[in-house]
Design an enzyme around this catalytic site. Structure first.
Site, PDB file in Angstrom:
ATOM      1  N   ARG A 239       0.758  -1.287  -0.219  1.00 51.93           N
ATOM      2  CA  ARG A 239      -0.038   0.160  -0.033  1.00 51.93           C
ATOM      3  C   ARG A 239       0.808   1.360   0.068  1.00 51.93           C
ATOM      4  O   ARG A 239       1.992   1.282   0.659  1.00 51.93           O
ATOM      5  CB  ARG A 239      -0.812   0.048   1.364  1.00 51.93           C
TER       6      ARG A 239
ATOM      7  N   ARG B 118      -2.610  -5.453  14.574  1.00 51.00           N
ATOM      8  CA  ARG B 118      -3.735  -4.891  14.276  1.00 51.00           C
ATOM      9  C   ARG B 118      -4.757  -5.933  14.008  1.00 51.00           C
ATOM     10  O   ARG B 118      -6.008  -5.899  14.257  1.00 51.00           O
ATOM     11  CB  ARG B 118      -3.335  -4.077  12.951  1.00 51.00           C
TER      12      ARG B 118
HETATM   13  P1  AP5 Z   1      -7.328  -0.288   1.957  1.00 52.94           P
HETATM   14  O1  AP5 Z   1      -8.519   0.295   1.128  1.00 52.94           O
HETATM   15  O2  AP5 Z   1      -6.328   0.918   2.229  1.00 52.94           O
HETATM   16  O3  AP5 Z   1      -7.595  -1.089   3.076  1.00 52.94           O
HETATM   17  P2  AP5 Z   1      -8.304  -0.704   4.409  1.00 52.94           P
HETATM   18  O4  AP5 Z   1      -9.492  -1.764   4.787  1.00 52.94           O
HETATM   19  O5  AP5 Z   1      -9.128   0.819   4.389  1.00 52.94           O
HETATM   20  O6  AP5 Z   1      -7.031  -0.761   5.258  1.00 52.94           O
HETATM   21  P3  AP5 Z   1      -6.643  -0.153   6.701  1.00 52.94           P
HETATM   22  O7  AP5 Z   1      -5.365  -0.570   7.082  1.00 52.94           O
HETATM   23  O8  AP5 Z   1      -6.675   1.718   6.377  1.00 52.94           O
HETATM   24  O9  AP5 Z   1      -7.578  -0.494   7.698  1.00 52.94           O
HETATM   25  P4  AP5 Z   1      -7.372  -0.391   9.140  1.00 52.94           P
HETATM   26  O10 AP5 Z   1      -8.782  -0.594   9.585  1.00 52.94           O
HETATM   27  O11 AP5 Z   1      -6.342  -1.345   9.707  1.00 52.94           O
HETATM   28  O12 AP5 Z   1      -6.794   1.177   9.247  1.00 52.94           O
HETATM   29  P5  AP5 Z   1      -7.347   2.516   9.684  1.00 52.94           P
HETATM   30  O13 AP5 Z   1      -6.530   3.527   8.858  1.00 52.94           O
HETATM   31  O14 AP5 Z   1      -8.922   2.388   9.975  1.00 52.94           O
HETATM   32  O15 AP5 Z   1      -6.287  -1.104   0.946  1.00 52.94           O
HETATM   33  C1  AP5 Z   1      -5.184  -1.705   1.292  1.00 52.94           C
HETATM   34  C2  AP5 Z   1      -4.293  -1.963   0.235  1.00 52.94           C
HETATM   35  O16 AP5 Z   1      -4.938  -3.019  -0.883  1.00 52.94           O
HETATM   36  C3  AP5 Z   1      -4.072  -0.640  -0.745  1.00 52.94           C
HETATM   37  O17 AP5 Z   1      -3.074  -0.604  -0.914  1.00 52.94           O
HETATM   38  C4  AP5 Z   1      -5.223  -0.800  -1.889  1.00 52.94           C
HETATM   39  O18 AP5 Z   1      -4.931  -0.090  -2.937  1.00 52.94           O
HETATM   40  C5  AP5 Z   1      -5.292  -2.430  -2.161  1.00 52.94           C
HETATM   41  N1  AP5 Z   1      -6.497  -2.967  -2.460  1.00 52.94           N
HETATM   42  C6  AP5 Z   1      -7.640  -2.249  -2.086  1.00 52.94           C
HETATM   43  N2  AP5 Z   1      -8.742  -3.116  -2.500  1.00 52.94           N
HETATM   44  C7  AP5 Z   1      -8.083  -4.085  -3.660  1.00 52.94           C
HETATM   45  C8  AP5 Z   1      -8.500  -5.176  -4.387  1.00 52.94           C
HETATM   46  N3  AP5 Z   1      -9.882  -5.414  -4.409  1.00 52.94           N
HETATM   47  N4  AP5 Z   1      -7.655  -5.822  -4.978  1.00 52.94           N
HETATM   48  C9  AP5 Z   1      -6.186  -5.444  -4.871  1.00 52.94           C
HETATM   49  N5  AP5 Z   1      -5.736  -4.525  -4.030  1.00 52.94           N
HETATM   50  C10 AP5 Z   1      -6.674  -4.028  -3.307  1.00 52.94           C
HETATM   51  O19 AP5 Z   1      -6.831   2.869  11.140  1.00 52.94           O
HETATM   52  C11 AP5 Z   1      -5.491   2.902  11.633  1.00 52.94           C
HETATM   53  C12 AP5 Z   1      -5.405   2.950  13.130  1.00 52.94           C
HETATM   54  O20 AP5 Z   1      -6.186   4.145  13.572  1.00 52.94           O
HETATM   55  C13 AP5 Z   1      -5.948   1.906  14.017  1.00 52.94           C
HETATM   56  O21 AP5 Z   1      -4.942   0.769  14.040  1.00 52.94           O
HETATM   57  C14 AP5 Z   1      -6.088   2.724  15.319  1.00 52.94           C
HETATM   58  O22 AP5 Z   1      -5.044   2.636  16.155  1.00 52.94           O
HETATM   59  C15 AP5 Z   1      -6.767   3.923  14.771  1.00 52.94           C
HETATM   60  N6  AP5 Z   1      -8.161   4.053  14.502  1.00 52.94           N
HETATM   61  C16 AP5 Z   1      -8.809   4.180  13.339  1.00 52.94           C
HETATM   62  N7  AP5 Z   1     -10.037   4.132  13.792  1.00 52.94           N
HETATM   63  C17 AP5 Z   1     -10.286   3.800  15.062  1.00 52.94           C
HETATM   64  C18 AP5 Z   1     -11.384   3.580  15.918  1.00 52.94           C
HETATM   65  N8  AP5 Z   1     -12.831   3.713  15.296  1.00 52.94           N
HETATM   66  N9  AP5 Z   1     -11.270   3.364  16.990  1.00 52.94           N
HETATM   67  C19 AP5 Z   1     -10.113   3.321  17.763  1.00 52.94           C
HETATM   68  N10 AP5 Z   1      -8.709   3.430  17.031  1.00 52.94           N
HETATM   69  C20 AP5 Z   1      -9.330   3.666  15.618  1.00 52.94           C
END
Ligand code: AP5
Length: 218
Positions: free
Chosen positions: A127, A171
């Site tokens: 990513r 995670r």
């Molecule tokens: P992407 O679309 O970025 O996936 P994602 O599900 O959004 O992944 P994240 O890692 O962002 O989710 P997350 O929930 O761990 O992190 P978040 O930012 O929410 O896709 C991933 C990759 O795959 C990309 O390169 C994309 O191009 C590729 N891809 C997508 N679809 C594809 C397909 N169909 N085929 C091939 N490739 C594909 O959270 C980060 C941190 O923030 C957490 O760990 C926590 O510390 C904090 N946080 C965020 N929200 C909260 C909350 N509600 N409560 C408490 N802490 C929180």
């Protein structure tokens, strides 16, 4: 449409949220993006959140709930929203229900993206994210036209700090313990739409739109 995208890290929530936001004309509300922006800007919220994020842990509920509550009250969410990465705990799900009830609204759908762990690791390891507009790319599956530059805004692409292998494993553990139970909660409420997350982003989008009962061409 008032909806939530649920799924493990790297399942494609952010990618689908961006496509759906364009398609449905409602904003993406990503708690991960909001928190990363706060960390970059060094705000009080960012200073409190950074350590949790670097370790792959959840930021405390009270911080995240407050920022979502405030965000959903803004005028651009009046016609709906796509929540990406929220709720992640039962307490957050309850707070969301309360906040929407206070506004005389309720969730309409929860889309659960199912992707296996091997694919999650492949996706997260390649990513790249735009530091300016948050657009998401993958070095193999969805590369930008120019190496290291965002197609949309020309911003610099970077690799997230929490995408190191060790942190990704943490995670995934946190997801299983805290967030996976929400699947059954939303199934019991009749809101859950399960969608297979493999295939290209456009193929997944087609499945999501069908699950929501939205015609692709409408
Ligand atoms: P992407 O679309 O970025 O996936 P994602 O599900 O959004 O992944 P994240 O890692 O962002 O989710 P997350 O929930 O761990 O992190 P978040 O930012 O929410 O896709 C991933 C990759 O795959 C990309 O390169 C994309 O191009 C590729 N891809 C997508 N679809 C594809 C397909 N169909 N085929 C091939 N490739 C594909 O959270 C980060 C941190 O923030 C957490 O760990 C926590 O510390 C904090 N946080 C965020 N929200 C909260 C909350 N509600 N409560 C408490 N802490 C929180």
């Amino acid at each position: 449409m008032r909806m939530v995208l649920l799924g493990p890290p790297g399942s494609g929530k952010g990618t689908q949220a961006q496509l759906l936001a364009q398609r449905l004309g409602v904003p993406q509300v990503s708690t991960g993006d909001i928190l990363r922006a706060a960390v970059r800007e060094g705000t009080p919220l960012g200073l409190r959140a950074k350590g949790y994020m670097d370790r792959g842990e959840l930021v405390p509920d009270e911080l995240v709930v407050e920022l979502v509550r405030e965000r959903l009250q803004r005028p651009d969410c009046a016609g709906g929203f796509i929540l990406d990465g929220f709720p992640r705990t039962v307490a957050q799900a309850e707070a969301l229900e309360d906040a929407l009830r206070e506004q005389g609204r309720a969730l309409q759908a929860v889309v659960y993206l199912r992707v296996d762990d091997q694919e999650v690791v492949r996706r997260i390891s390649g990513r790249r994210s735009c530091e300016r507009c948050g657009a998401v790319y993958h070095v193999l599956y969805d590369p930008p036209r120019e190496d290291g530059r965002c197609d949309r805004c020309g911003g610099r692409l970077y690799q997230r700090d929490d995408d190191r292998e060790e942190t990704v494993r943490a995670r995934l553990r946190v997801y299983e313990a805290n967030t996976a139970p929400l699947v059954e909660r939303y199934r019991a409420q009749g809101l859950l739409r399960e969608v297979a997350g493999q295939g290209t982003p456009q193929e997944v989008l087609g499945r999501v739109l069908r699950a929501l009962g939205v015609s692709r061409d409408a």
